[in-house]
Enzyme design. Structure first.
Site, PDB file in Angstrom:
ATOM      1  N   GLY A   1      -3.990  -2.363   4.452  1.00  0.00           N
ATOM      2  CA  GLY A   1      -3.878  -3.085   2.999  1.00  0.00           C
ATOM      3  C   GLY A   1      -2.777  -3.799   2.857  1.00  0.00           C
ATOM      4  O   GLY A   1      -2.967  -5.222   2.375  1.00  0.00           O
ATOM      5  N   THR A   2      -1.540  -3.240   3.461  1.00  0.00           N
ATOM      6  CA  THR A   2      -0.336  -4.493   3.379  1.00  0.00           C
ATOM      7  C   THR A   2      -0.568  -5.549   4.081  1.00  0.00           C
ATOM      8  O   THR A   2      -0.147  -6.575   3.619  1.00  0.00           O
ATOM      9  CB  THR A   2       1.000  -3.404   3.870  1.00  0.00           C
ATOM     10  OG1 THR A   2       1.185  -2.425   2.657  1.00  0.00           O
ATOM     11  CG2 THR A   2       2.265  -4.297   3.800  1.00  0.00           C
TER      12      THR A   2
ATOM     13  N   ASN B   1      -2.945   1.267  -8.563  1.00  0.00           N
ATOM     14  CA  ASN B   1      -2.808   2.646  -7.858  1.00  0.00           C
ATOM     15  C   ASN B   1      -2.090   3.882  -8.700  1.00  0.00           C
ATOM     16  O   ASN B   1      -2.241   4.881  -8.334  1.00  0.00           O
ATOM     17  CB  ASN B   1      -1.860   2.347  -6.567  1.00  0.00           C
ATOM     18  CG  ASN B   1      -0.695   1.400  -6.781  1.00  0.00           C
ATOM     19  OD1 ASN B   1      -0.682   0.340  -7.400  1.00  0.00           O
ATOM     20  ND2 ASN B   1       0.310   1.879  -6.138  1.00  0.00           N
TER      21      ASN B   1
ATOM     22  N   GLN C   1      -7.590   0.443  -4.098  1.00  0.00           N
ATOM     23  CA  GLN C   1      -7.722   1.728  -4.835  1.00  0.00           C
ATOM     24  C   GLN C   1      -9.344   1.865  -5.227  1.00  0.00           C
ATOM     25  O   GLN C   1      -9.836   2.784  -5.561  1.00  0.00           O
ATOM     26  CB  GLN C   1      -6.770   1.889  -6.023  1.00  0.00           C
ATOM     27  CG  GLN C   1      -5.492   2.122  -5.557  1.00  0.00           C
ATOM     28  CD  GLN C   1      -5.092   3.270  -5.114  1.00  0.00           C
ATOM     29  OE1 GLN C   1      -5.873   4.478  -5.252  1.00  0.00           O
ATOM     30  NE2 GLN C   1      -4.332   3.410  -4.152  1.00  0.00           N
TER      31      GLN C   1
ATOM     32  N   HIS D   1      -7.978   4.030   4.887  1.00  0.00           N
ATOM     33  CA  HIS D   1      -7.406   5.609   4.670  1.00  0.00           C
ATOM     34  C   HIS D   1      -7.581   5.999   3.147  1.00  0.00           C
ATOM     35  O   HIS D   1      -7.207   7.266   2.836  1.00  0.00           O
ATOM     36  CB  HIS D   1      -6.010   5.680   5.066  1.00  0.00           C
ATOM     37  CG  HIS D   1      -4.882   5.013   4.324  1.00  0.00           C
ATOM     38  ND1 HIS D   1      -4.333   5.741   3.592  1.00  0.00           N
ATOM     39  CD2 HIS D   1      -4.459   3.860   4.423  1.00  0.00           C
ATOM     40  CE1 HIS D   1      -3.298   4.945   2.924  1.00  0.00           C
ATOM     41  NE2 HIS D   1      -3.391   4.101   3.475  1.00  0.00           N
TER      42      HIS D   1
ATOM     43  N   THR E   1      -5.471  -7.418  19.983  1.00  0.00           N
ATOM     44  CA  THR E   1      -6.566  -6.719  20.257  1.00  0.00           C
ATOM     45  C   THR E   1      -7.277  -5.652  19.398  1.00  0.00           C
ATOM     46  O   THR E   1      -6.309  -4.920  18.621  1.00  0.00           O
ATOM     47  CB  THR E   1      -6.200  -5.695  21.535  1.00  0.00           C
ATOM     48  OG1 THR E   1      -6.004  -6.845  22.431  1.00  0.00           O
ATOM     49  CG2 THR E   1      -7.237  -4.894  22.014  1.00  0.00           C
TER      50      THR E   1
ATOM     51  N   CYS F   1       4.362   4.806  -1.432  1.00  0.00           N
ATOM     52  CA  CYS F   1       4.958   3.596  -0.821  1.00  0.00           C
ATOM     53  C   CYS F   1       6.272   3.276  -1.172  1.00  0.00           C
ATOM     54  O   CYS F   1       7.165   2.999  -0.613  1.00  0.00           O
ATOM     55  CB  CYS F   1       4.043   2.415  -0.714  1.00  0.00           C
ATOM     56  SG  CYS F   1       2.756   2.296   0.028  1.00  0.00           S
TER      57      CYS F   1
END
Lengths: 116, 383
Positions: free
Chosen positions: B71-72, B151, B179, B201, B237, B324
């Site tokens: 997401g970052t 979040n 979220q 995740h 990749t 985080c």
């Protein structure tokens, strides 16, 4: 490095406690890892020391001794107290060890000291 | 001791169904999706199927989805990619003070590069002021970035209205839906969203995979240059196994969304109703417009970190705010933005439920928490 002593004291405490209360066994492992971290001069990776400090201060709070709980809750105070306990335990253990060696060489009952 | 996990907003366990779907792509179907041989084309096909599944959750065209590492990365790409691609059109960006750190720090970095950044004020619930947003828009505004659901406090922003405003002013609209993706309905067309961030995740998929929806026609520069993967927008990749997992997680989330949402709302409301019975405690975020699984409380006279540690010793995994930012000693920027004083912000607790949370887990928390709060308050120097 010297600040590993509080963790060592806790490890010894939980080693004995886990003999009677198996639920404390996990703290022996966590405490040992914390001891190794601190010996290397790092922060405790599992926050074991912070958790134990909190647990001890909350225990005093539950027993209606919040002032002692607040004292122990301070990181510096906790470290000093545990190091002091560690030093006292070491002195007492060494003294008892010397006494044991002395009595093994000269059992007190043989010399009539114990009065039996 | 059984662990009760109530930090689903930080991360989720990988669903067994997702793991089974991923397994072949580690050692059997391990081809590089860019290779021309059969192992490669097999990987490519799996990648494109996952892309369709991820796109369908937000009713997007699969060609508008690019996969990233997180997401970052998606948020960084959205903000920096749009900013640099459109700097001939303007240099003004609007966001909010309650965004995730990756959006805020990207915005701050862009400011150092010469862009103007404005923050829309939020109210005590964390809701964006739509009137202020319109006032802030200038002729040189190129991007509005407002997260769909916060979040920390769970507040759901009026992104449909924000999308409408952005479209009227011909400004790109990005929303961080990390979220909310897979938890509440999102329709990128109806909501006029130009860019949307999601990650795996948070929906029982693997860590290390994210996605960015980029509406066709949006001018954006890539963050990673290289072999031209992901339509030239994210060279590298592809993490085929992770992407396949993301696709499966998205498929499951879409299928189970409605029922799961209702179940989580019931659990959340039970939690909120009972915890608010504790003295000197309040709920942060909007009481209704909030994520189905989020409950964030502040407790007076208590330090949040101690609360989380003590709960951990009782077998309950929770958090004070964003995982985080958990190493920082500063109070939560979200809680201070909604008006809490630093000592109030420090005394916060975030409980987020999920797929594997049961009623018994909630009952245990309700039983344990009041005593935990009581004992910690005895130790508080503030009381």
């Amino acid at each position: 490095m010297i600040f590993c002593i509080p963790c060592l004291v806790l490890v010894l405490y939980f080693l004995v406690a886990s003999v009677f209360f198996p639920k404390y066994r996990i703290y022996v492992k966590d405490g040992w890892m914390c001891f190794i971290d601190k010996l290397k001069g790092k922060d405790c990776s599992l926050s074991f020391d912070n958790k134990m400090r909190l647990a001890l201060s909350v225990w005093f709070a539950e027993k209606n001794m919040p002032a002692i709980g607040r004292f122990i809750g301070n990181k510096r105070n906790f470290t000093i107290v545990m190091m002091f306990v560690g030093v006292i335990l070491t002195i007492v253990s060494v003294f008892l060890f010397i006494l044991m060696i002395k009595f093994l060489r000269n059992p007190p009952c043989d010399t009539g000291v114990c009065g039996l | 001791m059984k662990k009760i996990y109530l930090d689903y907003a930080a991360t989720t366990p990988v669903d067994k169904r997702v793991l089974e779907e991923m397994k072949p792509y580690f050692s059997e179907k391990y081809g590089n999706a860019s290779s021309l041989h059969s192992l490669g084309t097999e990987a490519k096909r799996a990648l494109e199927e996952a892309r369709e599944k991820v796109a369908s959750v937000i009713k997007a065209n699969p060609k508008e989805i690019i996969f990233t590492s997180s997401g970052t990365e998606s948020n960084n790409t959205a903000l920096k990619g749009v900013a640099f691609a459109n700097r001939d059109k303007g240099k003004h960006i609007i966001t909010t003070p309650i965004e995730h750190d990756c959006v805020l720090n990207s915005a701050r970095w862009l400011k150092k590069q010469g862009f103007d950044v404005d923050f829309i004020p939020v109210d005590k619930y964390g809701l964006v002021d739509l009137e202020k947003l319109e006032e802030l828009i200038r002729k040189d505004t190129i991007l509005i970035s407002v997260m769909h659901a916060n979040n920390e406090i769970g507040t759901i922003e009026p992104i449909k209205e924000i999308g409408k405003i952005a479209k009227e002013h011909d400004v790109y609209f990005h929303t961080d839906a990390a979220q909310s993706y897979g938890k509440i309905d999102i329709d990128v067309k109806k909501m006029n969203i130009d860019l949307i961030t999601a990650n795996a995740h948070k929906i029982y998929g693997p860590k290390g995979v994210g996605a960015l929806f980029i509406r066709e026609g949006v001018k954006i520069d890539p963050l990673l240059h290289g072999g031209g993967h992901e339509f030239g927008l994210r060279s590298s990749t592809e993490n085929v196994a992770g992407i396949v997992g993301f696709g499966k997680a998205a498929e499951i989330a879409k299928k189970e969304m409605r029922g799961e949402s209702e179940r989580l709302i019931k659990l959340r409301n039970t939690l909120i109703e009972n915890i608010l019975k504790i003295d000197d405690c309040w709920l942060n975020g909007h009481p209704d417009k909030r994520l189905p699984n989020n409950a964030n409380f502040s407790f007076r006279f208590i330090e949040g970190e101690s609360l989380v540690m003590y709960l951990d010793m009782q077998g309950i995994c929770a958090s004070t705010g964003s995982a985080c930012s958990s190493k920082s000693l500063e109070p939560s920027h979200v809680l201070t933005a909604i008006g809490l004083k630093p000592e109030e912000a420090h005394g916060s607790l975030r409980l987020t439920t999920g797929r594997f949370t049961t009623k018994e887990d909630i009952d245990y928390v309700i039983e344990v928490l009041p005593n935990v709060v009581k004992n910690l308050r005895k130790l508080s120097p503030l009381k």
